[in-house]
Design an enzyme around this catalytic site. Structure first.
Site, mmCIF file in Angstrom:
data_model
loop_
_atom_site.group_PDB
_atom_site.id
_atom_site.type_symbol
_atom_site.label_atom_id
_atom_site.label_comp_id
_atom_site.label_asym_id
_atom_site.label_seq_id
_atom_site.Cartn_x
_atom_site.Cartn_y
_atom_site.Cartn_z
ATOM 1 C CB ILE A 91 -0.938 0.009 1.229
ATOM 2 C CG1 ILE A 91 -1.938 -1.138 1.135
ATOM 3 C CG2 ILE A 91 -1.651 1.347 1.330
ATOM 4 C CD1 ILE A 91 -2.671 -1.418 2.430
ATOM 5 N N GLY A 92 1.882 1.240 0.839
ATOM 6 C CA GLY A 92 2.709 2.439 0.912
ATOM 7 C C GLY A 92 3.730 2.329 2.011
ATOM 8 C CD GLU A 93 9.285 3.344 2.650
ATOM 9 O OE1 GLU A 93 10.336 3.357 3.287
ATOM 10 O OE2 GLU A 93 9.225 3.228 1.419
ATOM 11 C CB ALA A 137 6.428 7.864 10.082
ATOM 12 C CG HIS A 138 7.219 4.692 12.883
ATOM 13 N ND1 HIS A 138 8.347 5.187 13.478
ATOM 14 C CD2 HIS A 138 6.231 5.578 13.137
ATOM 15 C CE1 HIS A 138 8.048 6.315 14.089
ATOM 16 N NE2 HIS A 138 6.777 6.575 13.894
ATOM 17 N N GLY A 139 7.664 2.267 8.713
ATOM 18 C CA GLY A 139 7.794 0.991 8.025
ATOM 19 C C GLY A 139 6.788 0.869 6.895
ATOM 20 C CB VAL A 162 1.208 0.137 5.033
ATOM 21 C CG1 VAL A 162 -0.202 -0.325 5.388
ATOM 22 C CG2 VAL A 162 1.722 1.094 6.100
ATOM 23 C CE LYS A 184 1.759 2.475 11.103
ATOM 24 N NZ LYS A 184 0.895 3.503 11.723
ATOM 25 C CG ASP A 242 0.181 14.149 12.699
ATOM 26 O OD1 ASP A 242 0.099 15.296 12.188
ATOM 27 O OD2 ASP A 242 0.857 13.232 12.199
#
Length: 311
Positions: A13-15, A17-19, A21, A36, A129
């Site tokens: 799916i994507g990247e 902040a911490h790894g 997905v 995730k 956030d």
């Protein structure tokens, strides 16, 4: 607790902040989920504190408008969170889809965001956030709050300090821009005002390229704060580090041309220097702007979702 053998990865799916997905299928039931994968850099140090906060917040919050955490399991040097799969996100909806968001849908998304926030704040969780990229949308058109990596429990009397380096810049409340360490869930309410503007206009309200520019834009548009509009603002940690030219507030009708008066009234109730005067999520849901919402268009008329944007 399950392990990776129970899941079949369908795609990336994507990247965040911490790894990474991934989209996956939970084999025993066929349910689509998002995995995730969070790299634990040093196993001796344990799970990073922000990851633990996200897990704790998701375990605490059981709400239709907050993303669900189904499970988690270790995988080598990583911790894998199994989250509800969301096919799209509000940021995509605003910036990548040509289809116009109808006013009923705009109001419905704003309502869902407020319902999720009302629930978080009722449980003394501040997100810290909120932004379009952290608001995900499923196939049924339900908007859910995601990415609680910065979420914290707060005390109503505000008895403890927090980091001011939270919230993505465009949605960061002015007290955070001035380095406040003592604050509460009202920082989320400022962000909601900014998000509602962006849902309506498809443009961010305050789009600064740096923290100083961000503050300059806010002051230029809302006018130089006074003791009346913002009691004790001159006592904030970074207030005396920089001075800005005096400015008078711009009329909201010129900031938001063509936006209906009820919407402007609601937005103004969030975008206030004095955090104590910002309208709560619970109060905002009773605002006249939400009365008489026509039913949204059928799902076939919705822009077709793209990738999940879990960060």
């Amino acid at each position: 607790m399950n392990d990776v053998s129970n899941y079949s990865v369908v795609g990336r799916i994507g990247e965040g902040a911490h790894g990474l997905v991934f989209k996956a299928k939970y084999l025993p039931t066929g349910r689509e989920v998002a995995l995730k994968k969070i790299l634990i850099k040093n196993l001796e140090d344990g799970i990073p504190v922000n990851v633990m906060r996200e897990i704790k917040a998701l375990q605490l919050l059981r709400c239709k408008y907050v993303i669900k955490l189904y499970d988690m399991f270790p995988r080598g040097m990583s911790l894998v969170l199994v989250l509800e799969y969301m096919c799209s996100g509000l940021w995509d909806m605003l910036h990548h889809h040509q289809a116009e968001l109808t006013m009923p849908r705009v109001k419905t998304y704003a309502q869902m965001l407020l319902k999720g926030t009302r629930y978080m704040h009722a449980h003394y969780v501040m997100h810290r956030d909120l932004k379009p990229a952290n608001l995900l949308i499923n196939y049924k058109g339900i908007l859910k709050i995601a990415d609680l990596g910065l979420a914290r429990l707060y005390w109503p009397d505000g008895g403890r300090p927090y980091s001011h380096q939270v919230a993505t810049r465009w949605y960061r409340a002015p007290e955070l821009l001035y380095g406040a360490r003592y604050y509460n869930e009202k920082v989320d309410l400022w962000a909601i005002g900014c998000i509602i503007v962006e849902i309506i206009t498809k443009q961010p309200l305050f789009a600064g390229e740096s923290d100083i520019e961000q503050l300059a834009i806010v002051l230029q548009r809302l006018g130089t704060p006074t003791e009346e509009t913002w009691p004790n603002h001159s006592e904030l940690p970074d207030y005396h580090k920089i001075t800005f030219p005096e400015s008078t507030p711009m009329p909201w009708t010129s900031l938001l041309p063509g936006v209906e008066p009820d919407a402007i009234h609601l937005i103004k109730s969030f975008i206030l220097y004095d955090a104590q005067k910002r309208i709560s999520a619970k109060e905002a849901l009773l605002h006249p702007w939400f009365q008489r919402i026509p039913l949204p268009a059928p799902m076939e008329d919705m822009p077709r979702p793209t990738g999940n944007k879990i960060k």
